[in-house]
Design an enzyme around this catalytic site. Structure first.
Site, PDB file in Angstrom:
ATOM      1  N   THR A   1       9.554  34.781 -25.391  1.00  8.86           N
ATOM      2  CA  THR A   1       9.088  34.715 -23.998  1.00  8.86           C
ATOM      3  C   THR A   1       7.562  34.696 -23.924  1.00  8.86           C
ATOM      4  OG1 THR A   1      11.011  36.042 -23.447  1.00  8.86           O
ATOM      5  CG2 THR A   1       9.350  35.851 -21.744  1.00  8.86           C
TER       6      THR A   1
ATOM      7  N   LYS B   1       3.521  46.528 -29.226  1.00  5.64           N
ATOM      8  CA  LYS B   1       3.207  47.945 -28.973  1.00  5.64           C
ATOM      9  C   LYS B   1       3.909  48.912 -29.911  1.00  5.64           C
ATOM     10  CE  LYS B   1       6.304  46.243 -26.047  1.00  5.64           C
ATOM     11  NZ  LYS B   1       6.689  45.667 -24.806  1.00  5.64           N
TER      12      LYS B   1
ATOM     13  N   LYS C   1       3.112  52.662 -25.381  1.00  7.33           N
ATOM     14  CA  LYS C   1       1.914  52.267 -24.628  1.00  7.33           C
ATOM     15  C   LYS C   1       1.021  53.481 -24.393  1.00  7.33           C
ATOM     16  CE  LYS C   1       4.446  48.433 -22.549  1.00  7.33           C
ATOM     17  NZ  LYS C   1       5.358  48.042 -21.487  1.00  7.33           N
TER      18      LYS C   1
ATOM     19  N   ILE D   1      -2.366  43.885 -17.000  1.00  2.90           N
ATOM     20  CA  ILE D   1      -3.433  44.803 -16.552  1.00  2.90           C
ATOM     21  C   ILE D   1      -4.389  45.097 -17.721  1.00  2.90           C
ATOM     22  CG2 ILE D   1      -3.948  47.025 -15.479  1.00  2.90           C
ATOM     23  CD1 ILE D   1      -1.119  47.177 -14.474  1.00  2.90           C
TER      24      ILE D   1
ATOM     25  N   GLY E   1       6.928  40.161 -18.542  1.00  2.00           N
ATOM     26  CA  GLY E   1       7.162  38.742 -18.258  1.00  2.00           C
ATOM     27  C   GLY E   1       6.235  37.879 -19.094  1.00  2.00           C
TER      28      GLY E   1
HETATM   29  N1  HSE Z   1       9.806  45.477 -21.960  1.00  2.00           N
HETATM   30  C1  HSE Z   1       8.481  45.657 -21.523  1.00  2.00           C
HETATM   31  C2  HSE Z   1       8.480  46.140 -20.087  1.00  2.00           C
HETATM   32  C3  HSE Z   1       7.720  44.376 -21.645  1.00  2.00           C
HETATM   33  O1  HSE Z   1       9.533  46.048 -19.455  1.00  2.00           O
HETATM   34  O2  HSE Z   1       7.474  46.637 -19.605  1.00  2.00           O
HETATM   35  C4  HSE Z   1       6.230  44.516 -21.450  1.00  2.00           C
HETATM   36  O3  HSE Z   1       5.667  45.372 -22.399  1.00  2.00           O
END
Ligand code: HSE
Length: 405
Positions: free
Chosen positions: A16, A101, A201, A132, A299
């Site tokens: 993606t 990540k 994250k 962001i 996305g």
């Molecule tokens: N799976 C992650 C989310 C994708 O839904 O935030 C973006 O890091």
């Protein structure tokens, strides 16, 4: 501009986000960057995005052996494969832009060392909060001692699910399926809903916020999978929403704590209005109180826009300096803090298993039992298995900085 300073990219992964990068580079006419080769595990797999003949390869050497390639963009789903690719590129002295990540949160100390040893750079703003620009801002603008807290919705999929369930009355499983179809969720969506994606994250953010790396298993992490109608009803009655929130908080001038948990969010908070796949990050500091960053957190195209920004940053040889890691007075990580929590349970005898400092409210009806109380984070960590029981749901009720909002 000559062809010599063109960025020539070797791309690993064409899912993606990889396909999103292909598209945004076509729109970014001034990027002066091109993808030279794309390395994938399976060349024959059908893909929505057509690329020129010969662009795809399954041999990493076609990228590492190509002397023209001066940037690796790594967007591979498997954390161990992604670490092998990134560390090999750095050892070859090739700078890397990555969005992985899980891999970065696990290997960041080694990756920092590899950058130093090989005098090259690894940029990864796309790894945290999609579009962001949170990492580069923490690294550059918030490059001082004023930062008190970074807190927010860091996972788009779980936020999408909660929004659909909470605001649209959809059922949890169909909202999850939709998050997968829309390309927000991880290939293993339990990373999203059990809080691990937010945790990874948060670990990366904390390195850039406070100059401290804390390993994943030291951080209390609970997701949203046990949420039930009664929790939603409870939140609605209190005019609150339930959001999955990750936070790193300075609890004293010399100490900080961090955790990932659902939270009962008051209408007055910025993150109350962050819905669907959007992420929202509140940055709090001395002197400026609160600032808020909002944007699409998942996305293909939103995440690819962050990759593009890192690609462009490499035009100016930008690299993270990790300045805060060498500050003399870095705060230390503590889990010896009091939190206020809502714990809903049924069969699991929560009041017998957990020691609360103080209980504020308790409901004990046959079908619905909950406690609201103050509890030490160490007590939650020591008993974290309780939160694996499907009948137990925990949500944080914020008490830090409450008098400063
Ligand atoms: N799976 C992650 C989310 C994708 O839904 O935030 C973006 O890091």
């Amino acid at each position: 501009m000559t062809d010599n300073n063109k960025i020539k990219i070797g791309l690993f992964g064409f899912g993606t986000v990889g396909q999103g990068v292909w598209k945004v580079l076509r729109q970014a006419k001034n990027a002066h960057a091109e993808i030279r080769r794309i390395c994938v595990r399976d060349i024959t797999k059908p893909r929505a995005t057509a690329v020129p003949e010969g662009m795809l390869t399954d041999n990493a050497e076609d990228i590492f052996g190509d002397k023209e390639i001066n940037l690796v963009v790594e967007l591979v789903d498997d954390a161990e494969a992604s670490f092998r690719i990134v560390s090999t590129a750095l050892r070859h002295g090739i700078p890397v832009v990555s969005g992985s990540k899980a891999m970065i949160a696990k290997h960041l100390p080694e990756l920092i060392e590899l950058q130093r040893e090989n005098d090259t750079a690894l940029l990864y703003d796309a790894s945290s909060c999609g579009s962001i620009p949170v990492i580069r801002n923490l690294e550059e603008y918030y490059d001082n001692d004023l930062l008190l807290e970074v807190k927010g919705i860091l996972n788009g999929s779980s936020n999408y699910i909660l929004s659909r369930v909470f605001d649209h009355g959809e059922d949890y499983d169909s909202a999850l399926r939709r998050a997968q179809e829309l390309g927000f969720a991880e290939s293993d969506p339990s990373f999203d809903i059990e809080g691990y994606d937010s945790l990874f994250k948060l670990i990366i953010i904390t390195v850039h916020a406070l100059g401290r790396f804390v390993a994943a298993d030291e951080i209390f992490t609970v997701g949203i999978s046990h949420i039930a109608d009664c929790d939603i009803r409870y939140a609605r009655e209190k005019d609150k929403k339930i959001k999955l929130v990750a936070q790193v908080v300075k609890t004293a001038p010399e100490a900080f704590t961090m955790f990932v948990m659902p939270e009962l969010v008051d209408r007055s908070k910025y993150i109350y209005s962050v819905d669907d796949e959007y992420n929202g990050v509140v940055i709090r500091g001395e002197c400026y109180d609160r600032q808020f960053m909002f944007g699409k957190g998942a996305g293909g195209l939103p995440t690819a826009s962050s990759i593009l920004s890192d690609i462009m940053a490499r035009r100016h040889d930008y690299r993270y300096e990790y300045k805060k890691m060498s500050y003399l007075n870095r705060p230390y990580y503590t889990t010896d803090v009091t939190l206020r929590v809502y714990i809903r349970y049924n069969r699991t005898p929560v009041p017998e298993l957990l020691i609360f400092n103080q209980i504020h409210e308790q409901l004990l009806t046959p079908g619905n039992k909950y406690i609201i109380g103050d509890i030490n984070l160490n007590e939650l960590i020591a008993n974290r298995d309780i939160f694996n029981a499907p009948d137990v749901f925990i949500a944080n009720i914020p008490i830090f900085f409450i008098d400063r909002d």
